[in-house]
Design a protein around this motif. Structure first.
Motif, PDB file in Angstrom:
ATOM      1  N   VAL A 210       0.820  -1.208   0.000  1.00  0.00           N
ATOM      2  CA  VAL A 210       0.000   0.000   0.000  1.00  0.00           C
ATOM      3  C   VAL A 210       0.858   1.264   0.000  1.00  0.00           C
ATOM      4  N   ARG A 211       0.582   2.117  -0.958  1.00  0.00           N
ATOM      5  CA  ARG A 211       1.183   3.448  -0.992  1.00  0.00           C
ATOM      6  C   ARG A 211       0.269   4.457  -0.319  1.00  0.00           C
ATOM      7  N   LEU A 212      -1.055   4.227  -0.436  1.00  0.00           N
ATOM      8  CA  LEU A 212      -2.031   5.188   0.073  1.00  0.00           C
ATOM      9  C   LEU A 212      -3.279   4.473   0.551  1.00  0.00           C
ATOM     10  N   TYR A 213      -3.694   4.739   1.785  1.00  0.00           N
ATOM     11  CA  TYR A 213      -5.027   4.368   2.254  1.00  0.00           C
ATOM     12  C   TYR A 213      -5.913   5.591   1.994  1.00  0.00           C
ATOM     13  N   TRP A 214      -6.745   5.503   0.969  1.00  0.00           N
ATOM     14  CA  TRP A 214      -7.514   6.681   0.587  1.00  0.00           C
ATOM     15  C   TRP A 214      -8.743   6.866   1.490  1.00  0.00           C
ATOM     16  N   SER A 221      -8.383   9.531  -6.776  1.00  0.00           N
ATOM     17  CA  SER A 221      -8.371   9.965  -8.174  1.00  0.00           C
ATOM     18  C   SER A 221      -7.079  10.699  -8.513  1.00  0.00           C
ATOM     19  N   GLN A 222      -6.640  11.554  -7.609  1.00  0.00           N
ATOM     20  CA  GLN A 222      -5.403  12.286  -7.852  1.00  0.00           C
ATOM     21  C   GLN A 222      -4.214  11.342  -7.925  1.00  0.00           C
ATOM     22  N   ALA A 223      -4.195  10.332  -7.052  1.00  0.00           N
ATOM     23  CA  ALA A 223      -3.084   9.381  -7.043  1.00  0.00           C
ATOM     24  C   ALA A 223      -3.049   8.550  -8.323  1.00  0.00           C
ATOM     25  N   LEU A 224      -4.209   8.113  -8.782  1.00  0.00           N
ATOM     26  CA  LEU A 224      -4.272   7.342 -10.026  1.00  0.00           C
ATOM     27  C   LEU A 224      -3.931   8.212 -11.230  1.00  0.00           C
ATOM     28  N   ALA A 225      -4.466   9.418 -11.267  1.00  0.00           N
ATOM     29  CA  ALA A 225      -4.227  10.312 -12.402  1.00  0.00           C
ATOM     30  C   ALA A 225      -2.750  10.693 -12.498  1.00  0.00           C
ATOM     31  N   ALA A 226      -2.100  10.839 -11.347  1.00  0.00           N
ATOM     32  CA  ALA A 226      -0.683  11.227 -11.337  1.00  0.00           C
ATOM     33  C   ALA A 226       0.249  10.037 -11.548  1.00  0.00           C
ATOM     34  N   GLY A 227      -0.298   8.830 -11.605  1.00  0.00           N
ATOM     35  CA  GLY A 227       0.529   7.650 -11.787  1.00  0.00           C
ATOM     36  C   GLY A 227       1.237   7.200 -10.535  1.00  0.00           C
ATOM     37  N   GLU A 228       0.757   7.682  -9.358  1.00  0.00           N
ATOM     38  CA  GLU A 228       1.383   7.278  -8.098  1.00  0.00           C
ATOM     39  C   GLU A 228       1.002   5.859  -7.706  1.00  0.00           C
ATOM     40  N   THR A 241     -15.346   8.900 -13.110  1.00  0.00           N
ATOM     41  CA  THR A 241     -14.923  10.296 -13.244  1.00  0.00           C
ATOM     42  C   THR A 241     -13.556  10.410 -13.921  1.00  0.00           C
ATOM     43  N   LEU A 242     -12.653   9.479 -13.633  1.00  0.00           N
ATOM     44  CA  LEU A 242     -11.336   9.541 -14.256  1.00  0.00           C
ATOM     45  C   LEU A 242     -11.414   9.279 -15.761  1.00  0.00           C
ATOM     46  N   ALA A 243     -12.197   8.289 -16.165  1.00  0.00           N
ATOM     47  CA  ALA A 243     -12.339   7.998 -17.596  1.00  0.00           C
ATOM     48  C   ALA A 243     -12.923   9.193 -18.338  1.00  0.00           C
ATOM     49  N   ALA A 244     -13.859   9.895 -17.689  1.00  0.00           N
ATOM     50  CA  ALA A 244     -14.453  11.084 -18.311  1.00  0.00           C
ATOM     51  C   ALA A 244     -13.418  12.175 -18.526  1.00  0.00           C
ATOM     52  N   ASP A 245     -12.364  12.163 -17.697  1.00  0.00           N
ATOM     53  CA  ASP A 245     -11.286  13.152 -17.825  1.00  0.00           C
ATOM     54  C   ASP A 245     -10.121  12.637 -18.669  1.00  0.00           C
ATOM     55  N   GLY A 246     -10.285  11.469 -19.277  1.00  0.00           N
ATOM     56  CA  GLY A 246      -9.273  10.945 -20.179  1.00  0.00           C
ATOM     57  C   GLY A 246      -8.136  10.196 -19.524  1.00  0.00           C
TER      58      GLY A 246
END
Length: 357
Positions: A210-214, A221-228, A241-246
């Motif tokens: 685990v890197r993050l317990y959200w 969403s921020q962690a996934l979008a940033a590739g963390e 929501t992420l797919a809608a933002d590409g």
């Protein structure tokens, strides 16, 4: 402008054009104790139009936090627990019965939800819980860094190849739903002592990755979008929501072990000081059938209102996995109300696991 933002703006504009009622006084306004994000005006436009104000919102990270805060004296009028916690809150004497005659959509709740034992009514036959949304907690992954075959099983969460690349919720219920599924259990209300140990041991293995317990969708969403992180145990809202933002993410609903399904909704709290009229006004607004398309399309969740869901475009329902709303529990662990003692064991053990013990 995203679809969600545009819808919110149109809701607020329609309220203004309709001519809002005078704002409620601070003493009368209701307080809703909720998950972050559910203050979205698009969930209750009829309330805003009728009362000319937004409810006051206060937020919690998970239901155990909410339970402890309420038990220590925090005051609110309504709260938003989920299926696995309702019985505990009811047994603790925190809830006021619902007057179903004042709930305009009470008879339109999906039959599959109505049939869930111990959810909407107590042993006294009184109603305490109004379902609002239902959905899944499901394996979600970055499609540009993870191959589908590498996440065919939920055991991927404990695979060393994903060290420091995993995120699961800081939420005891979702955590033990994942662990129960991973060890082959779909009825978590009947976990034996041995199965409880197996599930806990699995979560300890996951903890190493685990890197993050959200705590809310924004964090994840921020962690996934940033590739963390590459792999997450997430609610439908996140990939929607992420797919809608590409962002290149996808849900893996067909893992060997399946997924978890939950139902959440609203309760009236004892000691609430806000207007009863506004409490029922809010409950009726969030279960209005007009909310269904927005909830499905923008959040990826199902609505409790059967009429509303029946009116949603069938293609959209199929895209979101709700083509057959009566069979949404297939191949799933339903987060049904847990025996209080078992859930308390989970709470205590999960805290140890997160601390590295």
């Amino acid at each position: 402008m995203t679809l969600k933002t545009a819808f919110r703006m149109s809701v607020l504009l329609s309220v203004l054009l309709a001519g809002a009622a005078p704002p409620a006084t601070a003493a009368d306004n209701i307080t809703v104790f909720d998950w972050a994000g559910y203050e979205d005006p698009a969930f209750h436009p009829a309330y805003t139009a009728k009362f000319g104000t937004e409810p006051d919102f206060s937020f919690f990270g998970d239901e155990e936090e909410a339970f402890q805060k309420l038990r220590s004296g925090f005051k609110a009028d309504l709260a938003h627990p989920c299926s696995q916690s309702v019985a505990k809150w009811r047994e603790a004497g925190m809830l006021e019965p619902l007057d179903t005659a004042k709930l305009t959509s009470w008879n339109d709740i999906l039959p599959g939800i109505k049939a869930m034992k111990g959810l909407m009514t107590g042993d006294d036959g009184k109603a305490y819980f109004l379902p609002f949304e239902w959905g899944n907690t499901v394996l979600t992954y970055r499609t540009d860094t993870v191959k589908p075959e590498d996440v065919a099983s939920l055991k991927a969460f404990a695979d060393p190849k994903f060290k420091d690349r995993v995120s699961i919720g800081d939420n005891v219920d979702d955590a033990y739903a994942l662990a129960s599924l991973a060890i082959g259990v779909k009825d978590w209300t009947k976990l034996t002592d041995d199965q409880f140990k197996q599930a806990s041991d699995f979560l300890r293995a996951v903890h190493k990755n685990v890197r993050l317990y959200w705590t809310d969708n924004t964090d994840l969403s921020q962690a996934l979008a940033a590739g963390e992180v590459d792999l997450a145990w997430a609610w439908n809202e996140t990939p929607t929501t992420l797919a809608a933002d590409g962002v290149p993410v996808a849900m893996k609903k067909d893992t060997v072990e399946g997924l978890s399904t939950w139902v959440c909704g609203y309760v009236r709290l004892k000691g609430g000081e806000g207007s009863e009229e506004q409490q029922y006004g809010f409950l009726n607004a969030i279960t209005d059938p007009a909310i269904s398309p927005y909830l499905v399309e923008s959040w990826g969740y199902g609505h409790s209102n059967a009429k509303g869901m029946a009116a949603v475009d069938p293609k959209l329902l199929a895209t979101k996995g709700f083509a057959d709303v009566d069979s949404f529990k297939a191949n799933t662990l339903f987060q049904s109300p847990l025996p209080t003692e078992l859930r308390q064991r989970m709470v205590a053990e999960f805290e140890k696991i997160k601390s590295g013990y």
